[in-house]
Enzyme design. Structure first.
Site, PDB file in Angstrom:
ATOM      1  NE  ARG A 255     -71.180 -56.166  48.452  1.00 15.45           N
ATOM      2  CZ  ARG A 255     -70.746 -55.202  49.687  1.00 15.45           C
ATOM      3  NH1 ARG A 255     -71.435 -54.385  49.916  1.00 15.45           N
ATOM      4  NH2 ARG A 255     -69.775 -55.407  49.920  1.00 15.45           N
TER       5      ARG A 255
ATOM      6  NE  ARG B 229     -96.617 -47.642  47.373  1.00 19.52           N
ATOM      7  CZ  ARG B 229     -96.731 -46.850  46.430  1.00 19.52           C
ATOM      8  NH1 ARG B 229     -95.953 -45.958  45.875  1.00 19.52           N
ATOM      9  NH2 ARG B 229     -98.125 -47.126  45.526  1.00 19.52           N
TER      10      ARG B 229
ATOM     11  NE  ARG C  78     -94.114 -38.413  46.879  1.00 15.03           N
ATOM     12  CZ  ARG C  78     -95.634 -38.379  46.284  1.00 15.03           C
ATOM     13  NH1 ARG C  78     -95.648 -37.765  45.276  1.00 15.03           N
ATOM     14  NH2 ARG C  78     -96.265 -39.526  46.789  1.00 15.03           N
TER      15      ARG C  78
ATOM     16  CG  ASP D 188     -96.074 -33.583  54.654  1.00 12.64           C
ATOM     17  OD1 ASP D 188     -96.306 -33.824  55.882  1.00 12.64           O
ATOM     18  OD2 ASP D 188     -94.874 -33.344  54.221  1.00 12.64           O
ATOM     19  N   GLY D 189     -99.473 -34.717  52.051  1.00 15.15           N
ATOM     20  CA  GLY D 189    -100.715 -34.375  51.265  1.00 15.15           C
ATOM     21  C   GLY D 189    -102.043 -34.803  51.907  1.00 15.15           C
TER      22      GLY D 189
ATOM     23  N   GLY E  44     -99.825 -43.112  48.499  1.00 16.69           N
ATOM     24  CA  GLY E  44     -98.982 -44.107  48.513  1.00 16.69           C
ATOM     25  C   GLY E  44     -99.163 -45.328  49.622  1.00 16.69           C
TER      26      GLY E  44
ATOM     27  CB  THR F  58     -94.971 -41.836  53.428  1.00 18.74           C
ATOM     28  OG1 THR F  58     -94.251 -41.971  52.449  1.00 18.74           O
ATOM     29  CG2 THR F  58     -94.517 -40.866  54.559  1.00 18.74           C
TER      30      THR F  58
ATOM     31  NE  ARG G 267     -99.996 -40.241  45.153  1.00 14.62           N
ATOM     32  CZ  ARG G 267     -99.369 -41.311  44.886  1.00 14.62           C
ATOM     33  NH1 ARG G 267     -99.661 -42.015  43.931  1.00 14.62           N
ATOM     34  NH2 ARG G 267     -98.393 -41.565  45.943  1.00 14.62           N
TER      35      ARG G 267
ATOM     36  CG  ASP H 275     -91.548 -41.455  50.054  1.00  7.04           C
ATOM     37  OD1 ASP H 275     -91.285 -42.548  49.745  1.00  7.04           O
ATOM     38  OD2 ASP H 275     -92.475 -41.072  49.545  1.00  7.04           O
TER      39      ASP H 275
ATOM     40  CG  ASP I 166     -91.596 -37.683  52.296  1.00  6.67           C
ATOM     41  OD1 ASP I 166     -92.439 -38.213  53.097  1.00  6.67           O
ATOM     42  OD2 ASP I 166     -91.823 -37.268  51.162  1.00  6.67           O
TER      43      ASP I 166
ATOM     44  NE  ARG J  86     -75.879 -55.583  32.236  1.00  8.20           N
ATOM     45  CZ  ARG J  86     -74.548 -55.592  31.453  1.00  8.20           C
ATOM     46  NH1 ARG J  86     -74.090 -54.492  31.327  1.00  8.20           N
ATOM     47  NH2 ARG J  86     -74.314 -56.501  30.572  1.00  8.20           N
TER      48      ARG J  86
HETATM   49  P1  ADP Z   1     -99.241 -38.126  50.391  1.00 10.13           P
HETATM   50  O1  ADP Z   1    -100.482 -38.135  51.313  1.00 10.13           O
HETATM   51  O2  ADP Z   1     -98.676 -39.488  50.368  1.00 10.13           O
HETATM   52  O3  ADP Z   1     -98.271 -36.910  50.614  1.00 10.13           O
HETATM   53  P2  ADP Z   1    -100.361 -37.285  48.143  1.00 10.13           P
HETATM   54  O4  ADP Z   1     -99.689 -35.847  47.947  1.00 10.13           O
HETATM   55  O5  ADP Z   1    -100.589 -37.882  46.617  1.00 10.13           O
HETATM   56  O6  ADP Z   1     -99.910 -38.305  48.991  1.00 10.13           O
HETATM   57  O7  ADP Z   1    -101.953 -36.905  48.723  1.00 10.13           O
HETATM   58  C1  ADP Z   1    -103.144 -37.665  48.990  1.00 10.13           C
HETATM   59  C2  ADP Z   1    -104.425 -37.062  48.688  1.00 10.13           C
HETATM   60  O8  ADP Z   1    -104.508 -36.055  49.652  1.00 10.13           O
HETATM   61  C3  ADP Z   1    -104.297 -36.307  47.168  1.00 10.13           C
HETATM   62  O9  ADP Z   1    -104.650 -37.157  46.146  1.00 10.13           O
HETATM   63  C4  ADP Z   1    -105.640 -35.532  47.516  1.00 10.13           C
HETATM   64  O10 ADP Z   1    -106.863 -36.277  47.350  1.00 10.13           O
HETATM   65  C5  ADP Z   1    -105.217 -35.102  49.008  1.00 10.13           C
HETATM   66  N1  ADP Z   1    -104.580 -33.882  49.095  1.00 10.13           N
HETATM   67  C6  ADP Z   1    -103.405 -33.432  48.933  1.00 10.13           C
HETATM   68  N2  ADP Z   1    -103.068 -32.252  48.900  1.00 10.13           N
HETATM   69  C7  ADP Z   1    -104.203 -31.519  49.080  1.00 10.13           C
HETATM   70  C8  ADP Z   1    -104.524 -30.042  49.456  1.00 10.13           C
HETATM   71  N3  ADP Z   1    -103.649 -29.177  49.691  1.00 10.13           N
HETATM   72  N4  ADP Z   1    -105.749 -30.020  49.725  1.00 10.13           N
HETATM   73  C9  ADP Z   1    -106.815 -30.853  50.226  1.00 10.13           C
HETATM   74  N5  ADP Z   1    -106.532 -32.469  49.675  1.00 10.13           N
HETATM   75  C10 ADP Z   1    -105.277 -32.560  49.346  1.00 10.13           C
HETATM   76  O1  F6P Z   2     -94.775 -41.782  48.409  1.00  3.77           O
HETATM   77  C1  F6P Z   2     -94.459 -43.038  48.279  1.00  3.77           C
HETATM   78  C2  F6P Z   2     -93.839 -43.375  47.025  1.00  3.77           C
HETATM   79  O2  F6P Z   2     -93.461 -44.856  46.594  1.00  3.77           O
HETATM   80  C3  F6P Z   2     -92.608 -42.686  46.401  1.00  3.77           C
HETATM   81  O3  F6P Z   2     -91.756 -43.198  46.916  1.00  3.77           O
HETATM   82  C4  F6P Z   2     -92.668 -42.703  45.051  1.00  3.77           C
HETATM   83  O4  F6P Z   2     -92.011 -41.544  44.511  1.00  3.77           O
HETATM   84  C5  F6P Z   2     -94.376 -42.415  44.863  1.00  3.77           C
HETATM   85  O5  F6P Z   2     -95.109 -43.070  45.870  1.00  3.77           O
HETATM   86  C6  F6P Z   2     -94.590 -43.464  43.589  1.00  3.77           C
HETATM   87  O6  F6P Z   2     -95.982 -43.288  43.256  1.00  3.77           O
HETATM   88  P1  F6P Z   2     -96.918 -44.329  42.233  1.00  3.77           P
HETATM   89  O7  F6P Z   2     -97.347 -45.619  43.308  1.00  3.77           O
HETATM   90  O8  F6P Z   2     -98.190 -43.516  42.055  1.00  3.77           O
HETATM   91  O9  F6P Z   2     -95.978 -44.721  41.335  1.00  3.77           O
END
Ligand code: ADP
Ligand code: F6P
Length: 324
Positions: free
Chosen positions: A158, A257, A175, A107-108, A15, A129, A76, A131, A133, A248
């Site tokens: 508000r 974002r 997330r 982290d991904g 993201g 990010t 992604r 988040d 996180d 609501r």
């Molecule tokens: P973020 O980096 O924000 O945590 P994602 O979890 O969507 O976002 O990961 C971003 C991209 O990183 C994924 O679309 C993929 O291409 C790569 N990625 C995620 N996990 C792995 C993994 N275990 N091994 C290799 N590449 C990964």
């Molecule tokens: O990681 C950033 C984030 O905006 C999260 O807060 C949310 O869960 C996710 O990405 C939304 O992803 P997308 O833009 O693919 O809907």
């Protein structure tokens, strides 16, 4: 200094987050000032696999420090999760002379960087990010802008909530993490804050609290609900049914974002970008830049990914005590 590195790449992945452009700018300008060549990889790992690689110079990053999003675009990429995809990515880096790579993401994205490092490409991650996180760092690029954007939006809700004497359930992103919800909950003076890390799913208790605050004469009741809990519309319908109070739901969504990064996001992103290049110049790989206990530091990606992050207990207790 590692004399081997003469060309580095930079990409944004996962993201997007406000401040990513400031980080790209810092990577490019620091590297060029130290005599390195820089290649921008478009659309994260997807662009790497498609060889969407462009030469960057100091002008390529002019006029971007104030802009949200990422000029390199982001994506992604499922293929990069496979060993074949990672092997192909490493070969493409080698073909383009990219010896070191800065990966800006979460982290991904760091897991992808870890894989590339094992395949001979020196990689450094920068936490980007909204988040917050990522366990190894107290700060992630984009969080400050996102919480400020959400806070301003919630202030507006508000106003109307008070005028109509309503209950408002406002869902914020994050997330599976509740940091945006907790910060907004405190900053916006919410009556209830529902965090995935803490919420026990007890809707009856929430409804009792709403009835109580109404009896005390509160003109509105703001519930900040984290995305990780979700179901805000369903919750609003039940609250209205069981309290008799007009309710609501608003899902803030992707507006959190976007937007021009705050001063804090620009400065942290700039320093982290420069730090990442310095690590590559020192021959380091498989590391992530972090801000921890008031200092810029770096961790091995494996160690960083194994760390756990929790909601600060004191901050959580304070948030509950202020919402009375
Ligand atoms: P973020 O980096 O924000 O945590 P994602 O979890 O969507 O976002 O990961 C971003 C991209 O990183 C994924 O679309 C993929 O291409 C790569 N990625 C995620 N996990 C792995 C993994 N275990 N091994 C290799 N590449 C990964
Ligand atoms: O990681 C950033 C984030 O905006 C999260 O807060 C949310 O869960 C996710 O990405 C939304 O992803 P997308 O833009 O693919 O809907």
């Amino acid at each position: 200094m590692n004399e081997q590195i003469s060309t580095i790449g930079v990409l944004t992945s996962g993201g997007d987050a406000p401040g990513m452009n400031a980080a790209i700018r810092a990577v490019v300008r620091t590297a060029i000032s130290k005599g390195l060549k820089v290649k921008g990889i478009m659309r994260g790992y997807a662009g790497l696999l498609n060889e969407e690689i462009v030469d960057m110079d100091t002008k390529s990053v002019a006029d971007i420090i104030q802009r949200g999003g990422t000029i390199l675009y982001t994506a992604r990429c499922h293929e990069f999760r496979t060993p074949e995809g990672q092997q192909k990515g490493a070969e493409i880096c080698k073909k383009h002379g990219i010896q070191g790579l800065v990966v800006i993401g979460g982290d991904g994205s760091f897991q992808g960087a870890q894989k590339l490092s094992h395949l001979g490409i020196n990689t450094i991650g920068i936490p980007g990010t909204i988040d917050l996180d990522i366990a190894c760092t107290d700060y992630t690029i984009g969080f400050d802008t996102a919480v400020n954007t959400a806070m301003e939006a919630i202030d507006k809700i508000r106003d109307t909530s008070t005028s109509h004497e309503r209950c408002s359930i406002i869902e914020v992103m994050g997330r599976n993490a509740g940091y945006i919800a907790l910060w907004c909950g405190i900053a916006n003076g919410a009556e209830d804050i529902l965090l995935p890390e803490k919420y026990d799913g007890n809707v009856e208790k929430l409804i009792e609290h709403i009835k109580e605050t109404r009896k005390k004469g509160k003109k509105h009741h703001i519930v900040i609900n984290a995305e990780g809990i979700g179901k805000s519309q369903e919750l609003a319908e039940r609250v209205e049914r069981e309290t008799g109070m007009e309710t609501r739901a608003t899902i803030l969504g992707h507006l959190q974002r976007g937007g021009s990064p705050t001063c804090k996001d620009r400065v942290y992103a700039s320093i982290m970008g420069a730090y990442a290049v310095d690590l590559l110049r020192e021959g380091k790989s498989n590391r992530v830049v972090a801000y921890s206990k008031g200092e810029y530091v770096d961790f091995e990606i494996d160690e960083a990914l194994a760390m756990k992050k929790n909601i600060d207990e004191y901050q959580f207790t304070v948030s509950g005590n202020l919402a009375r």
